[in-house]
Write a protein that holds these residues in place. Structure first.
Motif, PDB file in Angstrom:
ATOM      1  N   HIS A  11      37.651  61.591  46.489  1.00  0.00           N
ATOM      2  CA  HIS A  11      38.864  60.905  46.248  1.00  0.00           C
ATOM      3  C   HIS A  11      38.845  59.549  46.815  1.00  0.00           C
ATOM      4  CE1 HIS A  11      41.135  64.888  45.063  1.00  0.00           C
ATOM      5  NE2 HIS A  11      40.582  64.182  44.009  1.00  0.00           N
ATOM      6  N   LEU A  12      38.277  59.680  48.022  1.00  0.00           N
ATOM      7  CA  LEU A  12      38.184  58.225  48.831  1.00  0.00           C
ATOM      8  C   LEU A  12      37.292  57.235  48.269  1.00  0.00           C
ATOM      9  CD1 LEU A  12      38.669  56.608  51.488  1.00  0.00           C
ATOM     10  CD2 LEU A  12      36.921  57.943  52.388  1.00  0.00           C
ATOM     11  N   LEU A  13      36.144  57.979  47.689  1.00  0.00           N
ATOM     12  CA  LEU A  13      34.955  56.992  46.992  1.00  0.00           C
ATOM     13  C   LEU A  13      35.890  56.359  45.587  1.00  0.00           C
ATOM     14  CD1 LEU A  13      31.852  59.012  47.484  1.00  0.00           C
ATOM     15  CD2 LEU A  13      32.830  57.140  48.934  1.00  0.00           C
ATOM     16  N   TYR A  14      36.470  57.124  45.092  1.00  0.00           N
ATOM     17  CA  TYR A  14      36.997  56.646  43.696  1.00  0.00           C
ATOM     18  C   TYR A  14      38.157  55.298  44.226  1.00  0.00           C
ATOM     19  CZ  TYR A  14      35.274  60.323  40.876  1.00  0.00           C
ATOM     20  OH  TYR A  14      34.286  61.201  40.193  1.00  0.00           O
ATOM     21  N   THR A  15      38.775  55.625  45.221  1.00  0.00           N
ATOM     22  CA  THR A  15      39.763  54.856  45.763  1.00  0.00           C
ATOM     23  C   THR A  15      39.047  53.394  46.361  1.00  0.00           C
ATOM     24  OG1 THR A  15      41.287  56.354  46.614  1.00  0.00           O
ATOM     25  CG2 THR A  15      41.439  54.175  47.460  1.00  0.00           C
ATOM     26  N   LEU A  16      37.813  53.552  46.935  1.00  0.00           N
ATOM     27  CA  LEU A  16      37.314  52.507  47.420  1.00  0.00           C
ATOM     28  C   LEU A  16      36.428  51.540  46.353  1.00  0.00           C
ATOM     29  CD1 LEU A  16      35.239  54.035  50.465  1.00  0.00           C
ATOM     30  CD2 LEU A  16      37.175  52.433  50.575  1.00  0.00           C
ATOM     31  N   LEU A  17      36.040  52.313  44.988  1.00  0.00           N
ATOM     32  CA  LEU A  17      35.407  51.751  44.038  1.00  0.00           C
ATOM     33  C   LEU A  17      36.713  50.827  43.333  1.00  0.00           C
ATOM     34  CD1 LEU A  17      33.243  51.198  42.092  1.00  0.00           C
ATOM     35  CD2 LEU A  17      33.924  53.482  41.031  1.00  0.00           C
ATOM     36  N   GLY A  18      37.960  51.554  43.320  1.00  0.00           N
ATOM     37  CA  GLY A  18      38.988  50.802  42.644  1.00  0.00           C
ATOM     38  C   GLY A  18      39.164  49.520  43.353  1.00  0.00           C
ATOM     39  N   ILE A  19      39.086  49.540  44.514  1.00  0.00           N
ATOM     40  CA  ILE A  19      39.574  48.282  45.474  1.00  0.00           C
ATOM     41  C   ILE A  19      38.647  47.287  45.303  1.00  0.00           C
ATOM     42  CG2 ILE A  19      39.775  47.448  47.737  1.00  0.00           C
ATOM     43  CD1 ILE A  19      40.545  50.133  48.700  1.00  0.00           C
ATOM     44  N   ILE A  20      37.188  47.666  45.052  1.00  0.00           N
ATOM     45  CA  ILE A  20      36.272  46.829  44.745  1.00  0.00           C
ATOM     46  C   ILE A  20      36.411  45.942  43.191  1.00  0.00           C
ATOM     47  CG2 ILE A  20      33.643  46.394  44.325  1.00  0.00           C
ATOM     48  CD1 ILE A  20      33.081  48.464  46.398  1.00  0.00           C
ATOM     49  N   LEU A  21      36.679  47.073  42.447  1.00  0.00           N
ATOM     50  CA  LEU A  21      36.946  46.483  41.166  1.00  0.00           C
ATOM     51  C   LEU A  21      38.354  45.603  40.752  1.00  0.00           C
ATOM     52  CD1 LEU A  21      36.408  49.847  39.068  1.00  0.00           C
ATOM     53  CD2 LEU A  21      34.966  47.801  39.340  1.00  0.00           C
ATOM     54  N   ILE A  22      39.337  45.977  41.780  1.00  0.00           N
ATOM     55  CA  ILE A  22      40.527  44.802  41.492  1.00  0.00           C
ATOM     56  C   ILE A  22      39.962  43.517  42.415  1.00  0.00           C
ATOM     57  CG2 ILE A  22      42.668  44.538  42.872  1.00  0.00           C
ATOM     58  CD1 ILE A  22      43.129  47.739  42.698  1.00  0.00           C
ATOM     59  N   PHE A  23      39.442  43.451  43.357  1.00  0.00           N
ATOM     60  CA  PHE A  23      39.013  42.322  44.043  1.00  0.00           C
ATOM     61  C   PHE A  23      38.045  41.622  43.044  1.00  0.00           C
ATOM     62  CE2 PHE A  23      40.605  43.716  47.977  1.00  0.00           C
ATOM     63  CZ  PHE A  23      41.193  42.431  48.736  1.00  0.00           C
ATOM     64  N   LEU A  24      37.231  42.134  42.217  1.00  0.00           N
ATOM     65  CA  LEU A  24      36.239  41.554  41.399  1.00  0.00           C
ATOM     66  C   LEU A  24      36.881  41.026  40.390  1.00  0.00           C
ATOM     67  CD1 LEU A  24      33.029  44.116  41.196  1.00  0.00           C
ATOM     68  CD2 LEU A  24      32.973  41.553  41.788  1.00  0.00           C
ATOM     69  N   ILE A  25      38.200  41.650  39.844  1.00  0.00           N
ATOM     70  CA  ILE A  25      39.030  41.119  38.819  1.00  0.00           C
ATOM     71  C   ILE A  25      39.643  39.992  39.105  1.00  0.00           C
ATOM     72  CG2 ILE A  25      41.059  41.554  37.372  1.00  0.00           C
ATOM     73  CD1 ILE A  25      39.906  44.452  37.214  1.00  0.00           C
ATOM     74  N   TRP A  26      40.243  39.937  40.486  1.00  0.00           N
ATOM     75  CA  TRP A  26      41.045  38.862  40.996  1.00  0.00           C
ATOM     76  C   TRP A  26      40.067  37.742  41.520  1.00  0.00           C
ATOM     77  CZ3 TRP A  26      39.551  37.037  45.811  1.00  0.00           C
ATOM     78  CH2 TRP A  26      40.086  36.057  46.200  1.00  0.00           C
ATOM     79  N   SER A  27      38.764  37.787  41.729  1.00  0.00           N
ATOM     80  CA  SER A  27      37.918  36.619  41.812  1.00  0.00           C
ATOM     81  C   SER A  27      37.384  36.003  40.615  1.00  0.00           C
ATOM     82  CB  SER A  27      36.655  37.322  42.819  1.00  0.00           C
ATOM     83  OG  SER A  27      36.027  37.888  41.733  1.00  0.00           O
ATOM     84  N   ALA A  28      37.654  36.741  39.507  1.00  0.00           N
ATOM     85  CA  ALA A  28      37.205  35.830  38.194  1.00  0.00           C
ATOM     86  C   ALA A  28      38.374  35.125  37.771  1.00  0.00           C
ATOM     87  CB  ALA A  28      36.747  37.033  37.136  1.00  0.00           C
ATOM     88  N   ILE A  29      39.525  35.193  38.258  1.00  0.00           N
ATOM     89  CA  ILE A  29      40.497  34.402  37.706  1.00  0.00           C
ATOM     90  C   ILE A  29      40.576  33.045  38.499  1.00  0.00           C
ATOM     91  CG2 ILE A  29      43.131  34.233  37.776  1.00  0.00           C
ATOM     92  CD1 ILE A  29      42.953  37.468  37.771  1.00  0.00           C
ATOM     93  N   ASN A  30      40.387  32.040  37.691  1.00  0.00           N
ATOM     94  CA  ASN A  30      40.234  30.629  38.300  1.00  0.00           C
ATOM     95  C   ASN A  30      39.640  30.503  39.652  1.00  0.00           C
ATOM     96  OD1 ASN A  30      40.833  28.083  38.109  1.00  0.00           O
ATOM     97  ND2 ASN A  30      42.685  28.196  39.475  1.00  0.00           N
ATOM     98  N   PRO A  31      38.135  30.905  39.616  1.00  0.00           N
ATOM     99  CA  PRO A  31      37.409  30.847  40.881  1.00  0.00           C
ATOM    100  C   PRO A  31      37.159  29.045  40.946  1.00  0.00           C
ATOM    101  CG  PRO A  31      36.115  31.466  39.172  1.00  0.00           C
ATOM    102  CD  PRO A  31      37.400  31.612  38.757  1.00  0.00           C
ATOM    103  N   LYS A  32      36.385  28.889  42.356  1.00  0.00           N
ATOM    104  CA  LYS A  32      36.003  27.501  42.468  1.00  0.00           C
ATOM    105  C   LYS A  32      34.760  27.181  41.639  1.00  0.00           C
ATOM    106  CE  LYS A  32      35.702  23.752  45.124  1.00  0.00           C
ATOM    107  NZ  LYS A  32      36.959  22.900  45.383  1.00  0.00           N
ATOM    108  N   GLY A  33      34.080  28.066  41.242  1.00  0.00           N
ATOM    109  CA  GLY A  33      32.992  27.996  40.096  1.00  0.00           C
ATOM    110  C   GLY A  33      32.594  29.338  39.587  1.00  0.00           C
TER     111      GLY A  33
END
Length: 210
Positions: A11-33
């Motif tokens: 369950h912890l690993l699924y949570t950690l993977l979800g956190i990484i995916l959320i940050f990846l999605i966020w990073s793709a929104i209007n990045p520096k380049g």
């Protein structure tokens, strides 16, 4: 007896993977380049899938997956803003009259700190190496080699890609000794990590073995 522990860890690993995916999605929104974003998060895009695919054959301790998540977040944030223009560290730079944006230094400290424990656990469990000076020396040496190799990748990118993307990835901020600082910080990070967390890692490995 192991069943609740395994379920809790999964369950912890699924949570950690979800956190990484959320940050990846966020990073793709209007990045520096998008070019610099891809270069910076490439280790995450390679490393995390490898951990997932090899989980049944080689399960790391819980602390490794937590540390991989933290390191991934550092890389993703660096890719979104670039290491030279992190807004919080830019505020610190202005407030304390620093000569540079030190998020880059944090990134290279992490480059030694988190991989050191991954390398240590892999070598300890897959070779005949025992706890002690030699294992410490080999782990730090591998971390330094990886840091030096990453500097070669940055050099290649700076001369091969467009000036904007290459320079942003290189991130020297005018410091002629930037590469040396980066490798030195990887050395400090890996050594500190081993000194602070080796005993905890040993306890978790012992628990997994039982």
């Amino acid at each position: 007896l192991n069943y609740p522990f395994i379920m809790h860890k999964k369950h912890l690993l699924y949570t950690l993977l979800g956190i990484i995916l959320i940050f990846l999605i966020w990073s793709a929104i209007n990045p520096k380049g998008y070019g610099i974003l891809f270069l910076e998060v490439f280790p995450v895009l390679i490393g995390v899938p490898i951990l997932i695919l090899t989980y049944r054959r080689f399960e790391f301790t819980t602390m490794i997956y937590v540390f991989v998540t933290i390191h991934s977040i550092i890389l993703i944030i660096g890719g979104h803003y670039t290491y030279a223009e992190n807004p919080f560290f830019e505020w610190l730079k202005i407030t304390f009259d620093w000569s540079r944006n030190y998020y880059d230094r944090l990134g290279h400290l992490a480059q030694g700190f988190f991989p050191a424990l991954i390398i240590r656990e892999f070598l300890f469990r897959k070779t005949k190496l025992q706890r002690g000076v030699m294992l410490f020396f080999l782990v730090v040496s591998v971390c330094l080699a990886l840091s030096a190799f990453y500097e070669l990748i940055e050099w290649w990118a700076s001369i091969s890609l467009t000036p904007g993307t290459g320079n942003a990835f290189l991130g020297t901020q005018g410091d002629i000794w930037d590469s040396q600082w980066d490798m030195f910080l990887a050395l400090i990070g890996s050594s500190t990590s081993l000194l602070l967390f080796s005993k905890l890692q040993d306890k978790q490995m012992k628990k997994m073995k039982k």
